[in-house]
Design a protein around this motif. Structure first.
Motif, PDB file in Angstrom:
ATOM      1  N   ASN A  81       0.825  -1.209   0.000  1.00  0.00           N
ATOM      2  CA  ASN A  81       0.000   0.000   0.000  1.00  0.00           C
ATOM      3  C   ASN A  81       0.858   1.259   0.000  1.00  0.00           C
ATOM      4  OD1 ASN A  81       0.970   0.081   2.605  1.00  0.00           O
ATOM      5  ND2 ASN A  81      -1.017  -0.210   3.595  1.00  0.00           N
ATOM      6  N   THR A 142      -4.623  -2.418  -1.841  1.00  0.00           N
ATOM      7  CA  THR A 142      -5.080  -2.888  -0.533  1.00  0.00           C
ATOM      8  C   THR A 142      -6.470  -3.460  -0.716  1.00  0.00           C
ATOM      9  OG1 THR A 142      -5.459  -2.280   1.789  1.00  0.00           O
ATOM     10  CG2 THR A 142      -6.110  -0.679   0.136  1.00  0.00           C
ATOM     11  N   HIS A 152      -8.858   2.600   4.651  1.00  0.00           N
ATOM     12  CA  HIS A 152      -7.814   1.906   3.904  1.00  0.00           C
ATOM     13  C   HIS A 152      -7.146   2.847   2.904  1.00  0.00           C
ATOM     14  CE1 HIS A 152      -8.465  -2.054   5.608  1.00  0.00           C
ATOM     15  NE2 HIS A 152      -9.766  -1.837   5.535  1.00  0.00           N
ATOM     16  N   GLU A 155      -4.456   4.643   4.700  1.00  0.00           N
ATOM     17  CA  GLU A 155      -3.244   3.830   4.825  1.00  0.00           C
ATOM     18  C   GLU A 155      -2.374   3.971   3.576  1.00  0.00           C
ATOM     19  OE1 GLU A 155      -4.892  -0.042   5.536  1.00  0.00           O
ATOM     20  OE2 GLU A 155      -4.611   0.125   7.703  1.00  0.00           O
ATOM     21  N   GLN A 158      -0.785   7.595   3.557  1.00  0.00           N
ATOM     22  CA  GLN A 158       0.296   7.775   4.531  1.00  0.00           C
ATOM     23  C   GLN A 158       1.524   6.949   4.168  1.00  0.00           C
ATOM     24  OE1 GLN A 158      -1.906   6.810   8.135  1.00  0.00           O
ATOM     25  NE2 GLN A 158      -2.126   8.977   8.643  1.00  0.00           N
ATOM     26  N   ALA A 159       1.311   5.719   3.722  1.00  0.00           N
ATOM     27  CA  ALA A 159       2.444   4.867   3.368  1.00  0.00           C
ATOM     28  C   ALA A 159       3.157   5.349   2.107  1.00  0.00           C
ATOM     29  CB  ALA A 159       1.971   3.421   3.172  1.00  0.00           C
ATOM     30  N   ASN A 193     -14.736   4.460  12.383  1.00  0.00           N
ATOM     31  CA  ASN A 193     -13.939   4.769  11.195  1.00  0.00           C
ATOM     32  C   ASN A 193     -13.970   6.258  10.881  1.00  0.00           C
ATOM     33  OD1 ASN A 193     -13.301   2.067  10.858  1.00  0.00           O
ATOM     34  ND2 ASN A 193     -14.886   1.690   9.324  1.00  0.00           N
ATOM     35  N   TYR A 196     -11.785   8.179  13.170  1.00  0.00           N
ATOM     36  CA  TYR A 196     -10.363   7.944  12.901  1.00  0.00           C
ATOM     37  C   TYR A 196      -9.849   8.780  11.731  1.00  0.00           C
ATOM     38  CZ  TYR A 196      -6.050   5.556  11.641  1.00  0.00           C
ATOM     39  OH  TYR A 196      -4.741   5.279  11.330  1.00  0.00           O
TER      40      TYR A 196
END
Length: 265
Positions: A81, A142, A152, A155, A158-159, A193, A196
């Protein structure tokens, strides 16, 4: 549950090879029901050409089932990801809304057709999507499950050190999902979610609350979310048309901005 377990392997571009059953059952559960659960897992593993090599059974207060799956892939071909690039197109291969629909089903508010479609989508393997994307040089991937599309997606952002722009007009949705979301029939995990992703989220004017809710809807066994070049994205959608016609462009990858997620109408 078996399809979801296998999905993590497909999300990395790998092929499942062997799996172990993990079964928790209360002592009051009839043996024929436990047998049907295991048979369902076997059917999905067989469809994936994955051998089941045994497993573990534990007595528990409520039934639980899953697989511990081992897959194989060449190290140079692993999808993560963390490789999305600005200019990439985001492609989602399954519709959203399974959490909303299964929540509605507990109150007998989901239609039989909507529930059947949701069940079929949850049980569908991500095998075809993973294999058909194999030679398209996807930059990131992902599977969309419990954290919802935005969770997701965050993720990936950020990655990869990028921002994602999601367009709600292109979202594939299960039948009745929009209607139920507008009624406020929402699973508890959706609110977690939303909390978050909220610090990382910017929402443009014209985006409805129901659209945001569906973007945070926890999926039991959702589709794959790919980041690919525009040409590769078009080719993947074309390839998937006969096997999973729900596949859609749902957004694009942008250079890193003030917020990692941007939702537009």
């Amino acid at each position: 549950a078996a399809a979801k377990s296998l999905s993590d392997v497909y999300a990395m571009g790998a092929r499942p090879a062997v799996a172990m059953n993990l079964l928790c059952v209360p002592s009051c559960l009839k043996e024929d029901i436990a047998r049907e659960i295991l048979a369902g897992g076997h059917d999905k593993a067989f469809e994936a050409r994955c051998a089941i090599g045994g497993g573990h059974t534990i007595e528990d207060d409520e039934p639980k089932y899953g697989l511990c799956v081992t897959g194989f892939i060449h190290p140079a071909k692993v999808l993560t990801n963390g490789g999305a690039r600005p200019g990439d197109i985001l492609v989602l291969t399954k519709p959203l809304g399974s959490g909303v629909i299964t929540t509605a089903a507990k109150a007998d508010l989901a239609s039989a057709g909507a529930l059947a479609e949701a069940g079929g989508q949850m049980a569908a393997l991500n095998k075809a999507a993973s294999e058909l994307a194999e030679d398209l040089e996807a930059h990131a991937c992902t599977d969309v499950t419990g954290f919802g599309l935005l969770g997701h997606g965050l993720e990936i952002a950020q990655a990869s050190g990028v921002s994602l722009e999601i367009s709600v007009s292109g979202l594939p949705l299960l039948p009745q999902a929009r209607e139920l979301a507008e009624m406020g029939i929402l699973p508890g995990g959706l609110y977690r979610n939303m909390d978050y992703v909220a610090p990382y989220l910017r929402t443009a004017d014209g985006v409805s609350q129901s659209s945001l809710d569906l973007l945070c809807d926890p999926q039991t066994s959702g589709g794959l979310l790919f980041a690919l070049s525009p040409k590769a994205a078009d080719e993947l959608i074309s390839r998937l048309e006969s096997v999973t016609p729900w596949a859609r462009r749902v957004g694009q990858v942008l250079p890193a901005g003030e917020r990692a997620l941007l939702v537009r109408p």
